[in-house]
Design a protein around this motif. Structure first.
Motif, mmCIF file in Angstrom:
data_model
loop_
_atom_site.group_PDB
_atom_site.id
_atom_site.type_symbol
_atom_site.label_atom_id
_atom_site.label_comp_id
_atom_site.label_asym_id
_atom_site.label_seq_id
_atom_site.Cartn_x
_atom_site.Cartn_y
_atom_site.Cartn_z
ATOM 1 N N SER A 136 -12.374 19.457 -20.755
ATOM 2 C CA SER A 136 -12.745 18.066 -21.043
ATOM 3 C C SER A 136 -13.884 17.991 -22.052
ATOM 4 O O SER A 136 -13.861 17.163 -22.975
ATOM 5 C CB SER A 136 -13.156 17.345 -19.753
ATOM 6 O OG SER A 136 -12.080 17.283 -18.847
ATOM 7 N N ALA A 137 -14.890 18.867 -21.881
ATOM 8 C CA ALA A 137 -16.039 18.858 -22.796
ATOM 9 C C ALA A 137 -15.621 19.244 -24.210
ATOM 10 O O ALA A 137 -16.083 18.650 -25.191
ATOM 11 C CB ALA A 137 -17.113 19.823 -22.278
ATOM 12 N N ILE A 138 -14.739 20.231 -24.316
ATOM 13 C CA ILE A 138 -14.269 20.660 -25.639
ATOM 14 C C ILE A 138 -13.430 19.563 -26.285
ATOM 15 O O ILE A 138 -13.591 19.250 -27.478
ATOM 16 C CB ILE A 138 -13.458 21.965 -25.528
ATOM 17 C CG1 ILE A 138 -14.384 23.127 -25.141
ATOM 18 C CG2 ILE A 138 -12.743 22.277 -26.848
ATOM 19 C CD1 ILE A 138 -13.657 24.435 -24.884
ATOM 20 N N GLN A 139 -12.526 18.972 -25.520
ATOM 21 C CA GLN A 139 -11.675 17.914 -26.061
ATOM 22 C C GLN A 139 -12.506 16.707 -26.493
ATOM 23 O O GLN A 139 -12.192 16.034 -27.484
ATOM 24 C CB GLN A 139 -10.619 17.518 -25.028
ATOM 25 C CG GLN A 139 -9.538 18.575 -24.849
ATOM 26 C CD GLN A 139 -8.699 18.374 -23.597
ATOM 27 O OE1 GLN A 139 -8.990 17.484 -22.789
ATOM 28 N NE2 GLN A 139 -7.678 19.197 -23.424
ATOM 29 N N ASN A 140 -13.594 16.445 -25.771
ATOM 30 C CA ASN A 140 -14.493 15.365 -26.154
ATOM 31 C C ASN A 140 -15.122 15.652 -27.514
ATOM 32 O O ASN A 140 -15.182 14.773 -28.392
ATOM 33 C CB ASN A 140 -15.588 15.206 -25.094
ATOM 34 C CG ASN A 140 -16.525 14.046 -25.388
ATOM 35 O OD1 ASN A 140 -16.102 12.994 -25.837
ATOM 36 N ND2 ASN A 140 -17.809 14.250 -25.145
ATOM 37 N N TYR A 141 -15.585 16.891 -27.708
ATOM 38 C CA TYR A 141 -16.157 17.251 -29.006
ATOM 39 C C TYR A 141 -15.110 17.157 -30.114
ATOM 40 O O TYR A 141 -15.368 16.603 -31.188
ATOM 41 C CB TYR A 141 -16.731 18.676 -28.978
ATOM 42 C CG TYR A 141 -17.107 19.141 -30.365
ATOM 43 C CD1 TYR A 141 -18.325 18.777 -30.930
ATOM 44 C CD2 TYR A 141 -16.215 19.898 -31.137
ATOM 45 C CE1 TYR A 141 -18.651 19.152 -32.218
ATOM 46 C CE2 TYR A 141 -16.534 20.277 -32.425
ATOM 47 C CZ TYR A 141 -17.754 19.908 -32.959
ATOM 48 O OH TYR A 141 -18.069 20.264 -34.238
ATOM 49 N N LEU A 142 -13.931 17.734 -29.875
ATOM 50 C CA LEU A 142 -12.882 17.735 -30.897
ATOM 51 C C LEU A 142 -12.478 16.314 -31.271
ATOM 52 O O LEU A 142 -12.212 16.024 -32.448
ATOM 53 C CB LEU A 142 -11.662 18.518 -30.403
ATOM 54 C CG LEU A 142 -11.869 20.031 -30.197
ATOM 55 C CD1 LEU A 142 -10.607 20.665 -29.635
ATOM 56 C CD2 LEU A 142 -12.271 20.706 -31.507
ATOM 57 N N ALA A 143 -12.440 15.424 -30.281
ATOM 58 C CA ALA A 143 -12.098 14.027 -30.565
ATOM 59 C C ALA A 143 -13.137 13.401 -31.491
ATOM 60 O O ALA A 143 -12.800 12.707 -32.457
ATOM 61 C CB ALA A 143 -11.992 13.239 -29.267
#
Length: 322
Positions: free
Chosen positions: A31-38
């Motif tokens: 979730s944290a990585i996907q938040n950054y990538l978004a």
């Protein structure tokens, strides 16, 4: 995805982590990585959208000029106006829309020396902290390599270990997690990654390590020097201790010079006010003498082999306010 774009090393590291933990239950990390990538992708899209708007504006301007030239031969009808005016208005509205604030992360990572702000740093560092918590060797090594680059490229600025310092608590937490990544059972590759991050952090002029975090860094290094079964890791950690000590010694000398200059200025001000400066002079003399003695002790350890003696000297340096 942004492989060669600004901040590409962060994106590549996070995407590699996602692949590594795809079949594992690291939902918080994902979730944290996907938040950054978004956020990063939003920033890239905003930039691309701005470029296309600029190109479209150029094309439309050229088209308008052509219409003006042809105006003498063919007057513009009411129906033409109804189709062109809304399009122009739409473009003006698009151009005036503020860029998404998330795009500033990509902007800050565009080149070395651009410092991440507090919220930006949190956005980037949060996945790294969670990655360290997983205790997964591959994920942790990816996180260590990413953090090393962030510090090396001067994207992180702060004072871990300094009360009231910039981003002090955030960077203290991340540095403590780095130190906890290695023990006597750690693979050589992980140990070398940790050593690389710690040396870069201590040597950085923007990511300045103070107090207890500095002592923790030193302890990790000499524990590796004393207990590692790898000759390479032992030699590396000993060389790092020498470098770190030299860095600490030089900074202490600089601080002493600054302190002495400050004392001289205070004395001159006191003299101008007719005050008695004898007590101040004695206090300044004692302070300088303590600093010189401590500097001599540190200098004696530079290049030496007494690894265990480092902790006592550095503790003394910390207690005396460095």
């Amino acid at each position: 995805m942004a492989g060669g774009a600004a901040g590409g090393f962060v994106t590549r590291a996070f995407e590699s982590m996602l692949k590594e933990c795809a079949n594992k239950k690291y939902t918080n990390l994902q979730s944290a990585i996907q938040n950054y990538l978004a956020h990063a992708n939003d920033g890239s899209q905003q930039s691309n959208f701005g470029d296309s708007n600029q190109a479209a504006s150029s094309v439309e301007e050229k088209s308008n000029l052509q219409e003006i030239d042809a105006g003498a031969e063919k007057p513009e009808t009411e129906s033409d106006q109804s189709t062109t005016v809304p399009a122009a208005a739409e473009e003006v509205e698009s151009a005036s829309m503020p860029a998404d604030s998330s795009g500033s992360v990509t902007t800050a990572l565009a080149s070395a020396g651009h410092t991440l702000g507090g919220a930006q740093a949190e956005l980037v560092l949060n996945p790294l902290r969670i990655a360290f918590d997983t205790k997964n060797i591959k994920v942790a090594e990816l996180a260590l390599d990413c953090l090393h680059k962030l510090i090396e490229y001067n994207h992180l600025e702060g004072d871990p270990g300094l009360d009231g310092g910039k981003n002090a608590q955030l960077f203290t937490d991340i540095l403590n997690m780095v130190c906890s990544c290695v023990d006597n059972s750690s693979p050589d590759s992980t140990t070398l990654q940790v050593l690389k991050v710690l040396l870069t952090a201590v040597a950085s002029t923007k990511f300045r390590v103070h107090g207890e975090p500095l002592l923790s860094v030193i302890r990790v290094c000499y524990n590796i020097a004393l207990n590692s079964k790898s000759p390479i890791n032992q030699a590396t950690s000993k060389a790092m201790l020498t470098q770190m000590l030299s860095i600490v010694f030089r900074r202490m000398e600089t601080d002493l010079v600054s302190s002495a200059s400050s004392s001289v200025a205070c004395k001159e001000a006191a003299l101008n006010n007719g005050s008695n400066t004898k007590v101040d002079q004695l206090s300044s003399s004692d302070q300088n003498e303590q600093g010189i003695n401590l500097g001599d002790e540190l200098q004696n350890f530079v290049g030496g082999t007494d690894i265990k003696g480092l902790e006592a000297v550095l503790e003394k340096a910390l207690h005396e306010g460095w």
